[in-house]
Design a protein around this motif. Structure first.
Motif, mmCIF file in Angstrom:
data_model
loop_
_atom_site.group_PDB
_atom_site.id
_atom_site.type_symbol
_atom_site.label_atom_id
_atom_site.label_comp_id
_atom_site.label_asym_id
_atom_site.label_seq_id
_atom_site.Cartn_x
_atom_site.Cartn_y
_atom_site.Cartn_z
ATOM 1 N N ARG A 46 5.824 3.952 5.786
ATOM 2 C CA ARG A 46 7.640 4.049 6.067
ATOM 3 C C ARG A 46 7.951 4.889 4.573
ATOM 4 N N ARG A 47 8.661 6.126 4.771
ATOM 5 C CA ARG A 47 9.098 7.146 4.340
ATOM 6 C C ARG A 47 10.020 6.040 3.111
ATOM 7 N N VAL A 48 9.927 6.025 1.682
ATOM 8 C CA VAL A 48 10.463 5.683 1.032
ATOM 9 C C VAL A 48 11.072 6.769 -0.524
ATOM 10 N N GLY A 49 10.620 8.059 -0.285
ATOM 11 C CA GLY A 49 11.501 9.158 -1.551
ATOM 12 C C GLY A 49 10.708 10.270 -0.992
ATOM 13 N N GLU A 50 11.586 10.828 -2.354
ATOM 14 C CA GLU A 50 11.071 12.396 -2.391
ATOM 15 C C GLU A 50 12.388 12.895 -2.838
ATOM 16 N N GLY A 51 11.716 13.859 -3.573
ATOM 17 C CA GLY A 51 12.773 14.989 -3.729
ATOM 18 C C GLY A 51 12.348 15.507 -4.557
ATOM 19 N N LEU B 79 0.530 -1.513 0.361
ATOM 20 C CA LEU B 79 -0.440 -0.151 -0.003
ATOM 21 C C LEU B 79 0.906 0.866 -0.257
ATOM 22 N N ARG B 80 0.490 2.392 -0.885
ATOM 23 C CA ARG B 80 1.313 3.380 -0.580
ATOM 24 C C ARG B 80 0.560 4.239 -0.651
ATOM 25 N N GLY B 81 1.333 5.587 -0.473
ATOM 26 C CA GLY B 81 0.667 6.905 -0.176
ATOM 27 C C GLY B 81 2.101 8.729 -0.365
ATOM 28 N N ASP B 82 1.413 9.332 -0.471
ATOM 29 C CA ASP B 82 2.074 10.224 -0.617
ATOM 30 C C ASP B 82 1.795 11.420 -0.442
ATOM 31 N N ALA B 83 2.352 12.226 0.083
ATOM 32 C CA ALA B 83 1.934 13.809 0.371
ATOM 33 C C ALA B 83 2.759 15.077 -0.213
ATOM 34 N N ASP B 84 2.662 16.060 -0.515
ATOM 35 C CA ASP B 84 3.562 17.020 -0.479
ATOM 36 C C ASP B 84 4.176 16.982 0.443
ATOM 37 N N PRO B 85 5.670 17.990 0.646
ATOM 38 C CA PRO B 85 6.738 17.586 1.285
ATOM 39 C C PRO B 85 6.545 19.360 2.533
ATOM 40 N N ALA B 86 5.309 19.827 2.596
ATOM 41 C CA ALA B 86 4.760 20.608 3.424
ATOM 42 C C ALA B 86 3.908 20.285 4.086
ATOM 43 N N ASN B 87 3.147 19.214 4.292
ATOM 44 C CA ASN B 87 2.124 18.261 4.387
ATOM 45 C C ASN B 87 2.210 17.600 6.110
ATOM 46 N N PRO C 133 2.021 17.149 8.880
ATOM 47 C CA PRO C 133 0.706 16.677 9.707
ATOM 48 C C PRO C 133 0.457 15.381 8.815
ATOM 49 N N SER C 134 0.585 15.003 7.707
ATOM 50 C CA SER C 134 -0.139 14.274 6.792
ATOM 51 C C SER C 134 1.457 12.712 6.363
ATOM 52 N N HIS C 135 2.715 13.534 6.561
ATOM 53 C CA HIS C 135 4.092 12.473 7.097
ATOM 54 C C HIS C 135 3.507 11.061 8.335
ATOM 55 N N ARG C 136 3.204 11.772 9.104
ATOM 56 C CA ARG C 136 3.057 12.134 10.678
ATOM 57 C C ARG C 136 1.547 10.875 10.651
ATOM 58 N N VAL C 137 0.394 11.169 9.722
ATOM 59 C CA VAL C 137 -0.553 10.163 9.758
ATOM 60 C C VAL C 137 -0.421 8.938 8.994
ATOM 61 N N MET C 138 0.856 9.228 7.942
ATOM 62 C CA MET C 138 1.196 7.651 7.522
ATOM 63 C C MET C 138 2.406 6.748 8.408
ATOM 64 N N GLU C 139 3.053 7.813 8.983
ATOM 65 C CA GLU C 139 4.561 7.124 9.784
ATOM 66 C C GLU C 139 2.999 7.015 11.308
ATOM 67 N N ARG C 140 2.039 7.213 11.584
ATOM 68 C CA ARG C 140 1.708 6.101 12.993
ATOM 69 C C ARG C 140 0.773 4.984 12.328
ATOM 70 N N ALA C 141 0.172 5.156 11.362
ATOM 71 C CA ALA C 141 -0.860 3.836 10.731
ATOM 72 C C ALA C 141 0.303 2.767 10.244
ATOM 73 N N GLY C 142 1.732 2.702 11.069
ATOM 74 C CA GLY C 142 3.067 1.959 9.973
ATOM 75 C C GLY C 142 3.723 2.462 8.800
ATOM 76 N N ARG D 187 7.067 10.478 -0.496
ATOM 77 C CA ARG D 187 6.455 8.743 -0.797
ATOM 78 C C ARG D 187 6.255 7.979 0.691
ATOM 79 N N PHE D 188 5.823 7.602 0.963
ATOM 80 C CA PHE D 188 4.908 6.390 1.854
ATOM 81 C C PHE D 188 4.829 5.134 1.074
ATOM 82 N N LEU D 189 5.573 3.318 1.868
ATOM 83 C CA LEU D 189 4.652 2.401 1.423
ATOM 84 C C LEU D 189 4.931 1.117 3.676
ATOM 85 N N VAL D 190 3.931 0.540 2.784
ATOM 86 C CA VAL D 190 4.105 -0.539 4.051
ATOM 87 C C VAL D 190 3.570 -2.015 2.993
ATOM 88 N N GLU D 191 4.408 -2.770 3.003
ATOM 89 C CA GLU D 191 4.480 -3.965 3.002
ATOM 90 C C GLU D 191 2.897 -4.965 3.326
#
Length: 167
Positions: A149-154, A128-136, A138-147, A160-164
């Motif tokens: 992990r950050r896998v990319g940006e630039g 499962l993947r998700g992404d958020a604007d670099p400035a957002n 709070p959304s980064h924290r939402v995805m991290e709390r749900a398990g 970008r976040f994902l969970v296997e």
């Protein structure tokens, strides 16, 4: 196809039907239905329109659909969460979510995302993947709390976040 609602401690994720999606796009709640101020927002409308388009083109998406986020106590609709489509060739799905401004900061997005991770796992997705604007942040924290992990940006693109999900 009938998909059941998913209950969490404080939320009910209600799977949209085409008729419900059309009502949301028309901004026409049923009598007695309670929508939080700001619902549906721009993101909700875009998500529901994409859901309706997928249903028209490909039929019912099963578990990989859009869900309304309601409070279990009182039934207030506070946002939405859903899949951008069925799993791709790698078994991966992408999720998007939003909570109305007046209900943010209460942990609803994290709770809903954890439930959707469970839905994706049970439906057979591998990632499962998700992404958020670099400035957002709070959304980064939402995805991290749900398990997730950050896998990319630039280069000013999304973070970008994902969970296997494999067992």
């Amino acid at each position: 196809m009938k998909i059941e609602s998913v209950a969490t401690e404080r939320l009910l994720l209600r799977p949209l039907t085409v008729a419900e999606g059309e009502r949301i796009v028309a901004r026409a709640p049923l009598p007695g239905e309670r929508w939080a101020e700001g619902y549906p927002g721009v993101g909700d409308l875009a998500s529901v329109r994409a859901f309706l388009r997928r249903c028209a083109e490909d039929g019912d998406p099963g578990a990989y659909r859009t869900y309304q986020i309601r409070l279990r106590e009182g039934g207030l609709v506070v946002g939405g969460i859903g899949f951008h489509g069925p799993p791709g060739p790698d078994g991966g799905v992408t999720v998007g979510y939003g909570i109305v401004a007046g209900e943010r900061g209460k942990g609803y997005a994290s709770e809903a995302l954890a439930a959707v991770i469970g839905i994706a796992r049970e439906a057979g997705a591998a990632v499962l993947r998700g992404d958020a604007d670099p400035a957002n942040v709070p959304s980064h924290r939402v995805m991290e709390r749900a398990g997730m992990r950050r896998v990319g940006e630039g280069d000013g693109g999304p973070v970008r976040f994902l969970v296997e999900l494999a067992p």
